[in-house]
Design a protein around this motif. Structure first.
Motif, PDB file in Angstrom:
ATOM      1  N   VAL A  20     -48.579  -6.523 -45.762  1.00 12.69           N
ATOM      2  CA  VAL A  20     -48.282  -5.166 -45.313  1.00 12.69           C
ATOM      3  C   VAL A  20     -48.199  -5.190 -43.794  1.00 12.69           C
ATOM      4  O   VAL A  20     -49.196  -5.452 -43.118  1.00 12.69           O
ATOM      5  N   SER A  21     -46.992  -4.944 -43.284  1.00 12.48           N
ATOM      6  CA  SER A  21     -46.778  -5.002 -41.835  1.00 12.48           C
ATOM      7  C   SER A  21     -45.469  -4.311 -41.468  1.00 12.48           C
ATOM      8  O   SER A  21     -44.475  -4.440 -42.189  1.00 12.48           O
ATOM      9  N   ASP A  22     -45.488  -3.607 -40.355  1.00 11.21           N
ATOM     10  CA  ASP A  22     -44.267  -3.007 -39.823  1.00 11.21           C
ATOM     11  C   ASP A  22     -43.496  -3.975 -38.947  1.00 11.21           C
ATOM     12  O   ASP A  22     -42.351  -3.704 -38.582  1.00 11.21           O
ATOM     13  N   ASP A  54     -46.030  -0.511 -43.686  1.00 18.00           N
ATOM     14  CA  ASP A  54     -47.278   0.238 -43.838  1.00 18.00           C
ATOM     15  C   ASP A  54     -46.982   1.667 -44.295  1.00 18.00           C
ATOM     16  O   ASP A  54     -47.155   2.620 -43.541  1.00 18.00           O
ATOM     17  N   GLY A  80     -53.334  -3.908 -43.273  1.00 19.22           N
ATOM     18  CA  GLY A  80     -53.481  -2.478 -43.523  1.00 19.22           C
ATOM     19  C   GLY A  80     -54.825  -2.038 -44.051  1.00 19.22           C
ATOM     20  O   GLY A  80     -54.943  -0.967 -44.636  1.00 19.22           O
ATOM     21  N   ARG A  86     -52.170   3.931 -39.281  1.00 25.36           N
ATOM     22  CA  ARG A  86     -51.159   3.256 -40.098  1.00 25.36           C
ATOM     23  C   ARG A  86     -51.780   2.409 -41.217  1.00 25.36           C
ATOM     24  O   ARG A  86     -51.061   1.905 -42.071  1.00 25.36           O
ATOM     25  N   ASP A  87     -53.084   2.241 -41.219  1.00 25.90           N
ATOM     26  CA  ASP A  87     -53.754   1.404 -42.223  1.00 25.90           C
ATOM     27  C   ASP A  87     -53.963   2.197 -43.517  1.00 25.90           C
ATOM     28  O   ASP A  87     -54.927   2.949 -43.643  1.00 25.90           O
ATOM     29  N   THR A  89     -53.277   0.593 -46.783  1.00 26.29           N
ATOM     30  CA  THR A  89     -53.257  -0.322 -47.928  1.00 26.29           C
ATOM     31  C   THR A  89     -54.392  -0.035 -48.902  1.00 26.29           C
ATOM     32  O   THR A  89     -54.191  -0.042 -50.127  1.00 26.29           O
TER      33      THR A  89
END
Length: 180
Positions: A20-22, A54, A80, A86-87, A89
């Protein structure tokens, strides 16, 4: 007694890895690569690997897709799990859990405390089960993924590990659904 019972045969699991990453691409994804390297070295099968933004709805949708896929036994996500806005997950994971594995987060925190001290408090690593699939959400650092695999998951995802492990109870995860 804790350890491997060498009289039992190893059972390879099909594990999907979700980063999970932008900002990361597969080439830059050290955390996902760390998990892939470790699961394959242990004898498991990489079912699929993806990177997703995210976004809670997108994470939840991907988790549900893999939960429904018969070729996926375990999903491990990385990233995340922190405290920033933004976290999300952990929230996405909890949206799909039927049961949370509360002690997973606790055990991971204990492992992290030995590595990073009180900074471990900033992780919200979690684990759960849905439709017979195990799901784990790990922090986004390669070190945290290494620690989670080396200290917890490699044992619980190995049928030979005693006195108990997740693999041996897998066939029973949905037994309540079969009762009438």
């Amino acid at each position: 007694m804790t350890g491997l019972d060498e009289t039992r045969a190893f059972i390879p699991l099909r594990i999907a890895i979700l980063t999970v990453s932008d900002t990361r691409s597969l080439a830059e994804d050290r955390s996902g690569r760390t998990l892939v390297d470790r699961l394959e070295a242990a004898g498991h099968i990489l079912a699929e690997r993806k990177i997703i933004r995210d976004e809670r709805a997108e994470i939840r949708a991907q988790l549900r897709d893999w939960i429904a896929a018969p070729e996926v036994d375990v999903v491990i996500s990385t990233g995340g799990t922190g405290l920033t806005g933004r976290d999300v997950t952990v929230e996405a994971h909890r949206d799909v859990y039927e049961k949370e594995i509360d002690a997973f987060g606790t055990v991971f925190t204990i492992v992290s405390m030995n590595k990073v001290g009180t900074s471990a408090i900033q992780s919200r690593a979690t684990g759960g089960v849905a439709a017979g699939t195990y799901l784990f959400a790990l922090p986004g650092s390669a070190g945290a993924c290494k620690d989670a695999w080396d200290e917890v998951l490699q044992y619980q995802l190995d049928y030979r590990h005693q006195p108990c492990n997740f693999v041996e109870i897998s066939p029973r995860l949905e037994e309540g659904k079969r009762r009438k």
